[in-house]
Design an enzyme around this catalytic site. Sequence first.
Site, PDB file in Angstrom:
ATOM      1  N   THR A  97       0.830  -1.212   0.000  1.00  0.00           N
ATOM      2  CA  THR A  97       0.000   0.000   0.000  1.00  0.00           C
ATOM      3  C   THR A  97       0.861   1.257   0.000  1.00  0.00           C
ATOM      4  N   GLY A 136       2.499  -2.846   8.494  1.00  0.00           N
ATOM      5  CA  GLY A 136       2.749  -3.106   9.906  1.00  0.00           C
ATOM      6  C   GLY A 136       4.187  -3.529  10.130  1.00  0.00           C
ATOM      7  N   GLU A 380      -6.143  -5.721   4.183  1.00  0.00           N
ATOM      8  CA  GLU A 380      -6.165  -6.937   3.377  1.00  0.00           C
ATOM      9  C   GLU A 380      -7.318  -6.921   2.385  1.00  0.00           C
TER      10      GLU A 380
HETATM   11  C1  LIG Z   1       3.874 -13.161  16.198  1.00  0.00           C
HETATM   12  C2  LIG Z   1       2.393 -13.354  16.169  1.00  0.00           C
HETATM   13  C3  LIG Z   1       1.915 -13.600  14.758  1.00  0.00           C
HETATM   14  C4  LIG Z   1       0.467 -13.980  14.708  1.00  0.00           C
HETATM   15  C5  LIG Z   1       0.074 -14.181  13.252  1.00  0.00           C
HETATM   16  C6  LIG Z   1      -1.416 -14.169  13.133  1.00  0.00           C
HETATM   17  C7  LIG Z   1      -1.798 -14.275  11.676  1.00  0.00           C
HETATM   18  C8  LIG Z   1      -3.041 -13.458  11.454  1.00  0.00           C
HETATM   19  C9  LIG Z   1      -3.191 -13.155  10.012  1.00  0.00           C
HETATM   20  C10 LIG Z   1      -3.289 -11.903   9.574  1.00  0.00           C
HETATM   21  C11 LIG Z   1      -3.369 -10.743  10.482  1.00  0.00           C
HETATM   22  C12 LIG Z   1      -3.899  -9.564   9.713  1.00  0.00           C
HETATM   23  C13 LIG Z   1      -2.797  -8.750   9.129  1.00  0.00           C
HETATM   24  C14 LIG Z   1      -3.284  -7.969   7.943  1.00  0.00           C
HETATM   25  C15 LIG Z   1      -2.469  -6.731   7.767  1.00  0.00           C
HETATM   26  C16 LIG Z   1      -2.845  -6.055   6.485  1.00  0.00           C
HETATM   27  C17 LIG Z   1      -2.101  -6.232   5.359  1.00  0.00           C
HETATM   28  C18 LIG Z   1      -2.519  -5.543   4.131  1.00  0.00           C
HETATM   29  O1  LIG Z   1      -3.470  -4.798   4.111  1.00  0.00           O
HETATM   30  S1  LIG Z   1      -1.584  -5.931   2.761  1.00  0.00           S
HETATM   31  C19 LIG Z   1      -2.328  -4.981   1.444  1.00  0.00           C
HETATM   32  C20 LIG Z   1      -3.696  -5.564   1.050  1.00  0.00           C
HETATM   33  N1  LIG Z   1      -4.150  -4.926  -0.139  1.00  0.00           N
HETATM   34  C21 LIG Z   1      -5.147  -5.437  -0.882  1.00  0.00           C
HETATM   35  O2  LIG Z   1      -5.765  -6.425  -0.558  1.00  0.00           O
HETATM   36  C22 LIG Z   1      -5.439  -4.699  -2.159  1.00  0.00           C
HETATM   37  C23 LIG Z   1      -6.881  -4.935  -2.616  1.00  0.00           C
HETATM   38  N2  LIG Z   1      -6.975  -4.698  -4.052  1.00  0.00           N
HETATM   39  C24 LIG Z   1      -6.780  -5.713  -4.931  1.00  0.00           C
HETATM   40  O3  LIG Z   1      -6.615  -6.866  -4.578  1.00  0.00           O
HETATM   41  C25 LIG Z   1      -6.788  -5.297  -6.383  1.00  0.00           C
HETATM   42  O4  LIG Z   1      -7.014  -3.949  -6.521  1.00  0.00           O
HETATM   43  C26 LIG Z   1      -7.849  -6.043  -7.191  1.00  0.00           C
HETATM   44  C27 LIG Z   1      -8.984  -6.511  -6.331  1.00  0.00           C
HETATM   45  C28 LIG Z   1      -7.078  -7.150  -7.781  1.00  0.00           C
HETATM   46  C29 LIG Z   1      -8.476  -5.197  -8.287  1.00  0.00           C
HETATM   47  O5  LIG Z   1      -7.436  -4.773  -9.057  1.00  0.00           O
HETATM   48  P1  LIG Z   1      -7.606  -4.762 -10.662  1.00  0.00           P
HETATM   49  O6  LIG Z   1      -8.615  -3.704 -10.984  1.00  0.00           O
HETATM   50  O7  LIG Z   1      -6.304  -4.742 -11.313  1.00  0.00           O
HETATM   51  O8  LIG Z   1      -8.153  -6.171 -10.932  1.00  0.00           O
HETATM   52  P2  LIG Z   1      -9.500  -6.573 -11.637  1.00  0.00           P
HETATM   53  O9  LIG Z   1      -9.519  -6.050 -13.047  1.00  0.00           O
HETATM   54  O10 LIG Z   1     -10.656  -6.264 -10.770  1.00  0.00           O
HETATM   55  O11 LIG Z   1      -9.259  -8.133 -11.674  1.00  0.00           O
HETATM   56  C30 LIG Z   1      -8.232  -8.607 -12.510  1.00  0.00           C
HETATM   57  C31 LIG Z   1      -8.309 -10.092 -12.460  1.00  0.00           C
HETATM   58  O12 LIG Z   1      -7.528 -10.520 -11.342  1.00  0.00           O
HETATM   59  C32 LIG Z   1      -8.301 -11.354 -10.539  1.00  0.00           C
HETATM   60  N3  LIG Z   1      -7.875 -11.170  -9.159  1.00  0.00           N
HETATM   61  C33 LIG Z   1      -7.965 -10.045  -8.437  1.00  0.00           C
HETATM   62  N4  LIG Z   1      -7.448 -10.254  -7.205  1.00  0.00           N
HETATM   63  C34 LIG Z   1      -7.037 -11.540  -7.172  1.00  0.00           C
HETATM   64  C35 LIG Z   1      -6.455 -12.363  -6.169  1.00  0.00           C
HETATM   65  N5  LIG Z   1      -6.170 -11.879  -4.951  1.00  0.00           N
HETATM   66  N6  LIG Z   1      -6.177 -13.643  -6.478  1.00  0.00           N
HETATM   67  C36 LIG Z   1      -6.470 -14.119  -7.699  1.00  0.00           C
HETATM   68  N7  LIG Z   1      -7.050 -13.404  -8.714  1.00  0.00           N
HETATM   69  C37 LIG Z   1      -7.320 -12.124  -8.420  1.00  0.00           C
HETATM   70  C38 LIG Z   1      -9.721 -10.872 -10.744  1.00  0.00           C
HETATM   71  O13 LIG Z   1     -10.637 -11.882 -10.348  1.00  0.00           O
HETATM   72  C39 LIG Z   1      -9.718 -10.623 -12.215  1.00  0.00           C
HETATM   73  O14 LIG Z   1      -9.808 -11.858 -12.856  1.00  0.00           O
HETATM   74  P3  LIG Z   1     -10.779 -12.003 -14.115  1.00  0.00           P
HETATM   75  O15 LIG Z   1     -12.160 -11.790 -13.575  1.00  0.00           O
HETATM   76  O16 LIG Z   1     -10.363 -10.922 -15.055  1.00  0.00           O
HETATM   77  O17 LIG Z   1     -10.532 -13.396 -14.586  1.00  0.00           O
HETATM   78  C1  LIG Z   2      -4.560  -1.502  10.500  1.00  0.00           C
HETATM   79  C2  LIG Z   2      -4.064  -1.563   9.070  1.00  0.00           C
HETATM   80  C3  LIG Z   2      -2.974  -2.357   8.739  1.00  0.00           C
HETATM   81  C4  LIG Z   2      -2.506  -2.403   7.429  1.00  0.00           C
HETATM   82  N1  LIG Z   2      -1.402  -3.151   7.133  1.00  0.00           N
HETATM   83  C5  LIG Z   2      -0.907  -3.139   5.875  1.00  0.00           C
HETATM   84  C6  LIG Z   2       0.271  -3.872   5.559  1.00  0.00           C
HETATM   85  O1  LIG Z   2       0.881  -4.530   6.412  1.00  0.00           O
HETATM   86  N2  LIG Z   2       0.758  -3.807   4.285  1.00  0.00           N
HETATM   87  C7  LIG Z   2       0.119  -3.083   3.304  1.00  0.00           C
HETATM   88  O2  LIG Z   2       0.598  -3.063   2.162  1.00  0.00           O
HETATM   89  N3  LIG Z   2      -1.019  -2.385   3.577  1.00  0.00           N
HETATM   90  C8  LIG Z   2      -1.536  -2.400   4.835  1.00  0.00           C
HETATM   91  N4  LIG Z   2      -2.673  -1.697   5.120  1.00  0.00           N
HETATM   92  C9  LIG Z   2      -3.304  -0.890   4.074  1.00  0.00           C
HETATM   93  C10 LIG Z   2      -4.586  -1.521   3.564  1.00  0.00           C
HETATM   94  O3  LIG Z   2      -4.302  -2.653   2.801  1.00  0.00           O
HETATM   95  C11 LIG Z   2      -5.332  -0.465   2.741  1.00  0.00           C
HETATM   96  O4  LIG Z   2      -5.748   0.542   3.632  1.00  0.00           O
HETATM   97  C12 LIG Z   2      -6.532  -1.066   2.028  1.00  0.00           C
HETATM   98  O5  LIG Z   2      -6.093  -1.903   0.991  1.00  0.00           O
HETATM   99  C13 LIG Z   2      -7.457   0.022   1.437  1.00  0.00           C
HETATM  100  O6  LIG Z   2      -6.740   0.872   0.568  1.00  0.00           O
HETATM  101  P1  LIG Z   2      -6.766   2.451   0.830  1.00  0.00           P
HETATM  102  O7  LIG Z   2      -6.576   2.671   2.267  1.00  0.00           O
HETATM  103  O8  LIG Z   2      -5.822   3.095  -0.120  1.00  0.00           O
HETATM  104  O9  LIG Z   2      -8.260   2.891   0.462  1.00  0.00           O
HETATM  105  P2  LIG Z   2      -8.738   3.250  -1.028  1.00  0.00           P
HETATM  106  O10 LIG Z   2      -8.369   2.153  -1.952  1.00  0.00           O
HETATM  107  O11 LIG Z   2      -8.306   4.634  -1.343  1.00  0.00           O
HETATM  108  O12 LIG Z   2     -10.324   3.212  -0.821  1.00  0.00           O
HETATM  109  C14 LIG Z   2     -10.938   4.285  -0.126  1.00  0.00           C
HETATM  110  C15 LIG Z   2     -12.413   4.058  -0.202  1.00  0.00           C
HETATM  111  O13 LIG Z   2     -12.839   4.217  -1.552  1.00  0.00           O
HETATM  112  C16 LIG Z   2     -13.854   3.284  -1.883  1.00  0.00           C
HETATM  113  N5  LIG Z   2     -13.393   2.473  -3.022  1.00  0.00           N
HETATM  114  C17 LIG Z   2     -12.115   2.257  -3.388  1.00  0.00           C
HETATM  115  N6  LIG Z   2     -12.060   1.481  -4.497  1.00  0.00           N
HETATM  116  C18 LIG Z   2     -13.350   1.227  -4.852  1.00  0.00           C
HETATM  117  C19 LIG Z   2     -13.978   0.491  -5.900  1.00  0.00           C
HETATM  118  N7  LIG Z   2     -13.262  -0.156  -6.845  1.00  0.00           N
HETATM  119  N8  LIG Z   2     -15.339   0.447  -5.920  1.00  0.00           N
HETATM  120  C20 LIG Z   2     -16.070   1.074  -4.967  1.00  0.00           C
HETATM  121  N9  LIG Z   2     -15.532   1.789  -3.956  1.00  0.00           N
HETATM  122  C21 LIG Z   2     -14.203   1.862  -3.901  1.00  0.00           C
HETATM  123  C22 LIG Z   2     -14.087   2.422  -0.636  1.00  0.00           C
HETATM  124  O14 LIG Z   2     -15.163   2.956   0.099  1.00  0.00           O
HETATM  125  C23 LIG Z   2     -12.799   2.620   0.151  1.00  0.00           C
HETATM  126  O15 LIG Z   2     -12.988   2.503   1.555  1.00  0.00           O
HETATM  127  C24 LIG Z   2      -3.162  -1.637   6.426  1.00  0.00           C
HETATM  128  C25 LIG Z   2      -4.271  -0.852   6.748  1.00  0.00           C
HETATM  129  C26 LIG Z   2      -4.727  -0.811   8.066  1.00  0.00           C
HETATM  130  C27 LIG Z   2      -5.919   0.051   8.398  1.00  0.00           C
END
Ligand SMILES: CCCCCCCC/C=C\CCCCC/C=C/C(=O)SCCNC(=O)CCNC(=O)[C@H](O)C(C)(C)COP(=O)(O)OP(=O)(O)OC[C@H]1O[C@@H](n2cnc3c(N)ncnc32)[C@H](O)[C@@H]1OP(=O)(O)O
Ligand SMILES: Cc1cc2nc3c(=O)[nH]c(=O)nc-3n(C[C@H](O)[C@H](O)[C@H](O)COP(=O)(O)OP(=O)(O)OC[C@H]3O[C@@H](n4cnc5c(N)ncnc54)[C@H](O)[C@@H]3O)c2cc1C
Length: 627
Positions: A97, A136, A380
């Site tokens: 991110t 994180g 996530e």
């Molecule tokens: C010591 C103690 C330890 C304890 C451990 C405990 C463990 C606990 C576990 C976890 C704790 C929680 C921690 C979480 C912390 C947070 C981390 C983060 O936030 S990391 C960042 C996360 N970010 C995201 O998830 C981003 C979300 N956005 C997307 O995924 C993409 O934007 C998108 C959804 C892919 C959309 O992008 P785009 O517009 O390019 O794609 P589309 O055109 O919509 O789709 C394209 C095709 O790709 C397919 N697709 C999309 N995503 C996936 C996927 N993930 N896997 C497979 N395929 C995917 C989609 O279906 C489309 O396919 P077609 O339909 O075209 O065939």
């Molecule tokens: C506690 C915490 C821990 C995190 N840890 C990590 C980490 O370890 N690593 C990492 O890489 N990231 C991490 N993140 C980031 C997290 O993955 C992003 O915040 C998340 O993916 C959302 O992206 P954004 O914040 O840029 O919101 P944006 O993508 O800017 O979205 C903002 C708002 O716009 C709207 N929106 C966006 N896209 C669409 C759409 N296609 N259609 C309709 N509405 C839409 C939704 O209402 C959304 O809430 C963490 C976030 C938090 C809060």
Amino acid sequence: NDTSMQHRNLNHMTREERFSEAMRRTLYALKVLLPREGWTPVGPEMKYLARAIKEFTFIIHAGVFIPCIMSYGTNEQIAKWFPLAADFRIIGTYAQTELGHGSFLRGLETIATYDRANQEFIINCPKITAMKWWPGDMGKSANHVLLMAELVIDGKKYGMHGFMVQIRDLTTHEPLPGVTVGDIGAKLSFESVDNGFLYLQNVRIPRENLLSKLSEVHPDGTYIKKGNQRLMYGSMVRVRVNLIAHEIVMPLAKACTIAVRYSAVRRQGLINPSKEEVPVLDYVAQQHKLLPQVATVFMAHFAAKQLVKMHHDYSLEVEKGNTSQLPELHALSAGMKACLSEQGAAGAEIVRRACGGHGYSCGSGLPFIVNRMLATCTYEGENTVMQLQCARYLIKCADQAKKDKLTGSVWYLSDFSNMSCTAQTFGDLQEPSVLVKLHERRAKCAVQHAGKKMQNMVKNGTPAHDAWNMMATLLINAARAHIMQYVVGTSVTYISELSCSASLKKILTQLCALYALHNINSNCGDFVKFGCLTSAQCDLAQEAEFNLLKQLRPDAVGIVDSFDFTDDILQSCLGAYDGNVYERLFEWAKQAPMNKTEVHQDSYQYLQPYLHEGRDVLEGRGRNSKL
Ligand SMILES: CCCCCCCC/C=C\CCCCC/C=C/C(=O)SCCNC(=O)CCNC(=O)[C@H](O)C(C)(C)COP(=O)(O)OP(=O)(O)OC[C@H]1O[C@@H](n2cnc3c(N)ncnc32)[C@H](O)[C@@H]1OP(=O)(O)O
Ligand SMILES: Cc1cc2nc3c(=O)[nH]c(=O)nc-3n(C[C@H](O)[C@H](O)[C@H](O)COP(=O)(O)OP(=O)(O)OC[C@H]3O[C@@H](n4cnc5c(N)ncnc54)[C@H](O)[C@@H]3O)c2cc1C
């Protein structure tokens, strides 16, 4: 029982103290209590650790960074980095991110440019929005990041790839040249986690630091694809699968334990005017708030177990080169994470609010849980984005169902059997098979309804992307309906196949029916609109839910006791096992830093002049004011 693991009162500590204390406790647990051959931070012990520690750190290191090395690294790269990371000799995070983008991954701006002459990648954040923001463990702990960046070779872009980048010196822990890194500041929760920012300017890394399981760059700059590039998203799928148990089911179970125990102790008001004050758990309104959330814990747990199994089976297939299950797994994991985090976070707030004023006190342990669960709706994969991803798959499957018999979690889309409900009594509506059929029919109709609306718009000349955007709310509802039928269906199957006592199976079946009926009654508009239930049957559904509340009330405390959280983990004056709520609250309040002196001198200095004037008036020495 190890005093080093006992929690000090988190609410009476500063954020920096909580950050340090979480690190001390986590490393103590992982390095002193747990170490034995073959242990890894992604092994089964994690679920015990996640239970045993109220605040731990290195969640991303253990929960994301290490699994990513396994998913994206070649065997050589795994052999190099996995042992270091598993033993905490390097600390990493997953840096995807950015300040300007989180959901739309194709919009990420950090660039990794291949320098053929030196066989290196030059990493750059070309502008402020490209800075990595949120990961994180990144602000002060990590000395490495798994950096997700756009690969560029000779000016051509190849999409997002994973790069191992060292950001801090392994001796001094100081940031390396070109690295600006720090903590992003106070957040709604996760006080003990140093979510950070990372600005990279002309940071050079060896060619070998491109994680190359799915693609590689040869020394001359030739780019080679080596598998399904969708696997680049694999880390997010795995974390979505894993976080349901750790970050949704478990915290909600803690919140329910606290609220149900407190509701059994707290007496307030009368039901029968001629009797004594009742425990608030005797109010049906209170049961209606708490018991469906208790049921959610169990149903989400059962569904999550099924999803974890599905992910495990899929991972074995991927090892054989078969990625055919990925679309279904992505849709299900995205939908489950979104819908269960939505339900869980809302449920935790419902039970917190059901504890009145003391539920608003940090001494209840509930605000900590509620705030932390709110994050599951965003990280996530932001929930709306995830639900739309799930809906995208459902619409495709609904089209396919017109010509093929579907299998897997979407099989019901090609089930054209008569699904009308013949329930005549509320008992009929407590039948698991009836509840499953109702949820399947509602989901099928919701998906078809959204699809039909879009098709009609396109037929009338609306571009498909505009039709998608305008029907987003219907698509999100279809995703929710799909997940609800999956949770109810898998739970009914799981319970029916469970080998346990008849009395336990009876309770679990009642909880499952309660979860399903609460969902029906909370969404009865859909069930009537799609012809699943008549208005009269909706009345029966409400009666069926109320009847289950009455049946489950006597076992409510026993059910939450079965979650078996220690008082130290709950850290709750309301939810302690002994039920001594008031004595615990008073002791807890007295320990507040505000009470370390009888007079709070820093504030008293402002108040003192006015109090002394008041004293003089009351003792006849001063003039009263004209007010
Ligand atoms: C010591 C103690 C330890 C304890 C451990 C405990 C463990 C606990 C576990 C976890 C704790 C929680 C921690 C979480 C912390 C947070 C981390 C983060 O936030 S990391 C960042 C996360 N970010 C995201 O998830 C981003 C979300 N956005 C997307 O995924 C993409 O934007 C998108 C959804 C892919 C959309 O992008 P785009 O517009 O390019 O794609 P589309 O055109 O919509 O789709 C394209 C095709 O790709 C397919 N697709 C999309 N995503 C996936 C996927 N993930 N896997 C497979 N395929 C995917 C989609 O279906 C489309 O396919 P077609 O339909 O075209 O065939
Ligand atoms: C506690 C915490 C821990 C995190 N840890 C990590 C980490 O370890 N690593 C990492 O890489 N990231 C991490 N993140 C980031 C997290 O993955 C992003 O915040 C998340 O993916 C959302 O992206 P954004 O914040 O840029 O919101 P944006 O993508 O800017 O979205 C903002 C708002 O716009 C709207 N929106 C966006 N896209 C669409 C759409 N296609 N259609 C309709 N509405 C839409 C939704 O209402 C959304 O809430 C963490 C976030 C938090 C809060």
